[in-house]
Write an enzyme that holds these catalytic residues in place. Sequence first.
Site, PDB file in Angstrom:
ATOM      1  N   LYS A 181     -14.683   0.273 -13.594  1.00 36.95           N
ATOM      2  CA  LYS A 181     -16.116   0.575 -13.663  1.00 36.95           C
ATOM      3  C   LYS A 181     -16.648   0.240 -15.049  1.00 36.95           C
ATOM      4  O   LYS A 181     -17.731  -0.307 -15.195  1.00 36.95           O
ATOM      5  CB  LYS A 181     -16.336   2.064 -13.393  1.00 36.95           C
ATOM      6  CG  LYS A 181     -16.496   2.388 -11.920  1.00 36.95           C
ATOM      7  CD  LYS A 181     -16.957   3.831 -11.777  1.00 36.95           C
ATOM      8  CE  LYS A 181     -16.340   4.465 -10.551  1.00 36.95           C
ATOM      9  NZ  LYS A 181     -16.384   5.900 -10.522  1.00 36.95           N
TER      10      LYS A 181
ATOM     11  N   HIS B 147      -4.480   4.395 -15.953  1.00 34.96           N
ATOM     12  CA  HIS B 147      -5.771   4.945 -16.390  1.00 34.96           C
ATOM     13  C   HIS B 147      -5.800   5.091 -17.906  1.00 34.96           C
ATOM     14  O   HIS B 147      -5.874   6.218 -18.427  1.00 34.96           O
ATOM     15  CB  HIS B 147      -6.038   6.304 -15.709  1.00 34.96           C
ATOM     16  CG  HIS B 147      -6.087   6.200 -14.222  1.00 34.96           C
ATOM     17  ND1 HIS B 147      -5.002   6.430 -13.418  1.00 34.96           N
ATOM     18  CD2 HIS B 147      -7.103   5.835 -13.396  1.00 34.96           C
ATOM     19  CE1 HIS B 147      -5.345   6.225 -12.160  1.00 34.96           C
ATOM     20  NE2 HIS B 147      -6.607   5.868 -12.111  1.00 34.96           N
TER      21      HIS B 147
ATOM     22  N   CYS C 156      -4.662   9.604 -11.342  1.00 33.76           N
ATOM     23  CA  CYS C 156      -3.618   9.447 -10.310  1.00 33.76           C
ATOM     24  C   CYS C 156      -3.417  10.742  -9.532  1.00 33.76           C
ATOM     25  O   CYS C 156      -2.730  10.750  -8.532  1.00 33.76           O
ATOM     26  CB  CYS C 156      -2.267   9.108 -10.934  1.00 33.76           C
ATOM     27  SG  CYS C 156      -2.163   7.546 -11.785  1.00 33.76           S
TER      28      CYS C 156
ATOM     29  N   HIS D 209      -9.865  -1.595  -1.921  1.00 41.19           N
ATOM     30  CA  HIS D 209      -9.747  -0.892  -0.635  1.00 41.19           C
ATOM     31  C   HIS D 209      -9.944  -1.885   0.516  1.00 41.19           C
ATOM     32  O   HIS D 209      -9.284  -1.813   1.553  1.00 41.19           O
ATOM     33  CB  HIS D 209     -10.810   0.212  -0.492  1.00 41.19           C
ATOM     34  CG  HIS D 209     -10.934   1.138  -1.663  1.00 41.19           C
ATOM     35  ND1 HIS D 209     -12.113   1.316  -2.348  1.00 41.19           N
ATOM     36  CD2 HIS D 209     -10.020   1.923  -2.276  1.00 41.19           C
ATOM     37  CE1 HIS D 209     -11.925   2.195  -3.326  1.00 41.19           C
ATOM     38  NE2 HIS D 209     -10.660   2.572  -3.307  1.00 41.19           N
TER      39      HIS D 209
ATOM     40  N   HIS E  10     -14.448  -0.468  -2.771  1.00 42.18           N
ATOM     41  CA  HIS E  10     -14.466  -1.708  -3.551  1.00 42.18           C
ATOM     42  C   HIS E  10     -13.510  -2.716  -2.922  1.00 42.18           C
ATOM     43  O   HIS E  10     -12.860  -2.437  -1.911  1.00 42.18           O
ATOM     44  CB  HIS E  10     -14.194  -1.451  -5.033  1.00 42.18           C
ATOM     45  CG  HIS E  10     -12.873  -0.798  -5.327  1.00 42.18           C
ATOM     46  ND1 HIS E  10     -11.657  -1.369  -5.003  1.00 42.18           N
ATOM     47  CD2 HIS E  10     -12.569   0.400  -5.927  1.00 42.18           C
ATOM     48  CE1 HIS E  10     -10.675  -0.577  -5.383  1.00 42.18           C
ATOM     49  NE2 HIS E  10     -11.201   0.509  -5.938  1.00 42.18           N
TER      50      HIS E  10
ATOM     51  N   CYS F  20      -2.140  13.252 -15.090  1.00 44.83           N
ATOM     52  CA  CYS F  20      -3.192  12.232 -15.072  1.00 44.83           C
ATOM     53  C   CYS F  20      -4.137  12.549 -13.923  1.00 44.83           C
ATOM     54  O   CYS F  20      -3.726  12.516 -12.753  1.00 44.83           O
ATOM     55  CB  CYS F  20      -2.621  10.827 -14.911  1.00 44.83           C
ATOM     56  SG  CYS F  20      -3.937   9.618 -14.640  1.00 44.83           S
TER      57      CYS F  20
ATOM     58  N   LYS G 197      -8.107  -6.425 -14.918  1.00 48.98           N
ATOM     59  CA  LYS G 197      -8.001  -5.269 -14.038  1.00 48.98           C
ATOM     60  C   LYS G 197      -9.426  -4.837 -13.673  1.00 48.98           C
ATOM     61  O   LYS G 197     -10.317  -4.911 -14.502  1.00 48.98           O
ATOM     62  CB  LYS G 197      -7.291  -4.153 -14.808  1.00 48.98           C
ATOM     63  CG  LYS G 197      -6.660  -3.181 -13.913  1.00 48.98           C
ATOM     64  CD  LYS G 197      -5.727  -2.257 -14.665  1.00 48.98           C
ATOM     65  CE  LYS G 197      -5.320  -1.169 -13.727  1.00 48.98           C
ATOM     66  NZ  LYS G 197      -6.198  -0.022 -13.690  1.00 48.98           N
TER      67      LYS G 197
ATOM     68  N   CYS H  30      -1.687   7.122 -19.487  1.00 50.01           N
ATOM     69  CA  CYS H  30      -1.212   6.648 -18.188  1.00 50.01           C
ATOM     70  C   CYS H  30      -1.491   5.156 -18.108  1.00 50.01           C
ATOM     71  O   CYS H  30      -2.631   4.732 -18.343  1.00 50.01           O
ATOM     72  CB  CYS H  30      -1.958   7.397 -17.079  1.00 50.01           C
ATOM     73  SG  CYS H  30      -1.829   6.587 -15.479  1.00 50.01           S
TER      74      CYS H  30
HETATM   75  N1  MSP Z   1      -5.809   8.819  -2.082  1.00 51.12           N
HETATM   76  C1  MSP Z   1      -4.699   8.042  -2.499  1.00 51.12           C
HETATM   77  C2  MSP Z   1      -3.902   7.549  -1.298  1.00 51.12           C
HETATM   78  C3  MSP Z   1      -3.343   8.624  -0.426  1.00 51.12           C
HETATM   79  S1  MSP Z   1      -2.549   7.978   0.969  1.00 51.12           S
HETATM   80  C4  MSP Z   1      -1.757   9.267   1.643  1.00 51.12           C
HETATM   81  C5  MSP Z   1      -5.172   6.821  -3.265  1.00 51.12           C
HETATM   82  N2  MSP Z   1      -6.439   6.450  -3.063  1.00 51.12           N
HETATM   83  S2  MSP Z   1      -7.161   5.189  -3.769  1.00 51.12           S
HETATM   84  O1  MSP Z   1      -8.542   5.279  -3.375  1.00 51.12           O
HETATM   85  O2  MSP Z   1      -6.887   5.148  -5.153  1.00 51.12           O
HETATM   86  O3  MSP Z   1      -6.570   3.931  -3.064  1.00 51.12           O
HETATM   87  C6  MSP Z   1      -5.445   3.237  -3.550  1.00 51.12           C
HETATM   88  C7  MSP Z   1      -5.246   2.034  -2.663  1.00 51.12           C
HETATM   89  O4  MSP Z   1      -6.439   1.206  -2.674  1.00 51.12           O
HETATM   90  C8  MSP Z   1      -4.148   1.067  -3.095  1.00 51.12           C
HETATM   91  O5  MSP Z   1      -2.856   1.491  -2.728  1.00 51.12           O
HETATM   92  C9  MSP Z   1      -4.593  -0.166  -2.355  1.00 51.12           C
HETATM   93  O6  MSP Z   1      -4.351  -0.023  -0.990  1.00 51.12           O
HETATM   94  C10 MSP Z   1      -6.089  -0.162  -2.600  1.00 51.12           C
HETATM   95  N3  MSP Z   1      -6.424  -0.779  -3.892  1.00 51.12           N
HETATM   96  C11 MSP Z   1      -7.098  -0.192  -4.916  1.00 51.12           C
HETATM   97  N4  MSP Z   1      -7.246  -1.099  -5.923  1.00 51.12           N
HETATM   98  C12 MSP Z   1      -6.663  -2.268  -5.590  1.00 51.12           C
HETATM   99  C13 MSP Z   1      -6.625  -3.558  -6.164  1.00 51.12           C
HETATM  100  N5  MSP Z   1      -7.119  -3.828  -7.355  1.00 51.12           N
HETATM  101  N6  MSP Z   1      -6.048  -4.542  -5.433  1.00 51.12           N
HETATM  102  C14 MSP Z   1      -5.577  -4.349  -4.165  1.00 51.12           C
HETATM  103  N7  MSP Z   1      -5.610  -3.140  -3.597  1.00 51.12           N
HETATM  104  C15 MSP Z   1      -5.949  -2.024  -4.341  1.00 51.12           C
HETATM  105  O7  MSP Z   1      -4.384   6.246  -3.985  1.00 51.12           O
END
Ligand code: MSP
Length: 485
Positions: free
Chosen positions: A300, A147, A130, A22, A19, A127, A297, A144
């Site tokens: 889904k 979440h 997380c 990422h 999304h 959680c 925020k 959390c």
């Molecule tokens: N799998 C763990 C990370 C492990 S790293 C050793 C994880 N994954 S995640 O899919 O949840 O990705 C989190 C990351 O996605 C955030 O730290 C950020 O880089 C990005 N983002 C997810 N949602 C976001 C927003 N709404 N805005 C900006 N970036 C965000 O955590």
Amino acid sequence: MTKKFFITTPIYYVNDVPHIGHTCTTIAADILARYHKLLGEDVFFLTGTDEHGNKVAQEAAAAGLTPKEFCDKVSRSFKEIWPKLNIQYDYFIRTTDPRHEKIASAVVQKLYDKGYIYKGMYEGFYCLGCEKFLNEKDLMDGKCPLHPNKEPQHQKEENYFFKLSSFKDVLIKAISDPNDPNHYEILPESKKKEVLSKLKEGVDDISISREKVSWGIPCPWDKKHTIYVWVEALLNYYTATQFVPGKKDFWPADLHTMAKDILWFHTVIWEALLIAADLPVPKQIFIHSFYLIDGQKMSKSLGNVISPQQLLEKFGADATRYLIASSFPFDKDSNVGLQKFTEKYNADLANGLGNLVARVTKLCENNNLQFSPIDLSIFRSIETNKILQAVDSFLREYKLSEALTVIWMAIKGLDSYIDKERPWELTSSEAKKRLDIIIRGSESIRSLLEIAYALAPFMPETAKKIEKQFSGPKIISSTSLFPRI
Ligand code: MSP
């Protein structure tokens, strides 16, 4: 010797498809990776997927697939979307890769052998969103905060614990003292302060194994347990350098990028694990804020998630990169949405850069201007490209949108210069000479080439097109770079 630069994104969970969140971190990391390449450094850019843990196992079961089949499918969707956005990662790591599993397992065994791991009983809330344990004080109204629609689970089980508490003073010193052998920088400053003050309040030991999670890497000394998914996920940054051919010397990482949700893991737990294992710590950790979608925020259930595919279809790769970087949530959450993006696209790209390029092209064509090929090396050097110098100072602090503002000031400056000179009104042969100076001899084309090169890390395809169009001997006509939408 060429300077090395190792940059990473978080490895994303495969329980979700890619999304805009990422996309935000991955585009930012790609811009920085490209910038360091442009400075002549030897860059290693790593991204990938985090594939173990209960959350993934449950999603796989719900989809009627084995965990591995499920991971293969979702991981592919991450791996394949990034190149479409002109993201050039050097390696895509998956934590189900047996090479990662082997090295991660050896590091954890080392921690056990050195006496940093002991057996205990964990009782508390967990959680699943997380994949982490929560203290009473982490909960908001019993939920959390990240979440709120998932009920935290109460768990009691035998776990192995890592002696994080014994690293409190070591970490405080490593963060605060630039001369400490384990020094690492946390950026921006506000996040460094946050981490330090939380550390000073004290830290507990953390559970690093699970008894009831089978989808994971077994603890090498006790196969009834699996390694906590976060511990082996963090290790991906190190394991990749050890098994990807030719990358051993890239450890320690120069820069980890991520958002604030995973700050503690990356600025406290990760470094403690490394120091305990006698491994060097990363040099910098840069933490950005969140994208909010139309003030809310992303979730889904709200149905407001924006996918990279949607952005790509509507705006194309380079424009998506521009829209992400110019709304980058540096130290404050950034409010974005498709409507806002469309307005910005039309203002800055269709009417701004696109219009300027079309304007200069037309002036050259109408007057049949020809010129000797321009030596591009002056624009391609930070010593002589003034715009690049200004961009550099912002990029060193990871201020992506400010760096773009500098480039857009140059675009606006050139537009006003052409407005002021009104070259389209010149007709006599004397005037034609003047036109020649205005358009190619001095400001216009030279500025455009300076702009193009400074823009290259952000919008690589566009930069190439502008360079090709104006580096002579003849202007190449092109269709509009950014048609209005
Ligand atoms: N799998 C763990 C990370 C492990 S790293 C050793 C994880 N994954 S995640 O899919 O949840 O990705 C989190 C990351 O996605 C955030 O730290 C950020 O880089 C990005 N983002 C997810 N949602 C976001 C927003 N709404 N805005 C900006 N970036 C965000 O955590």
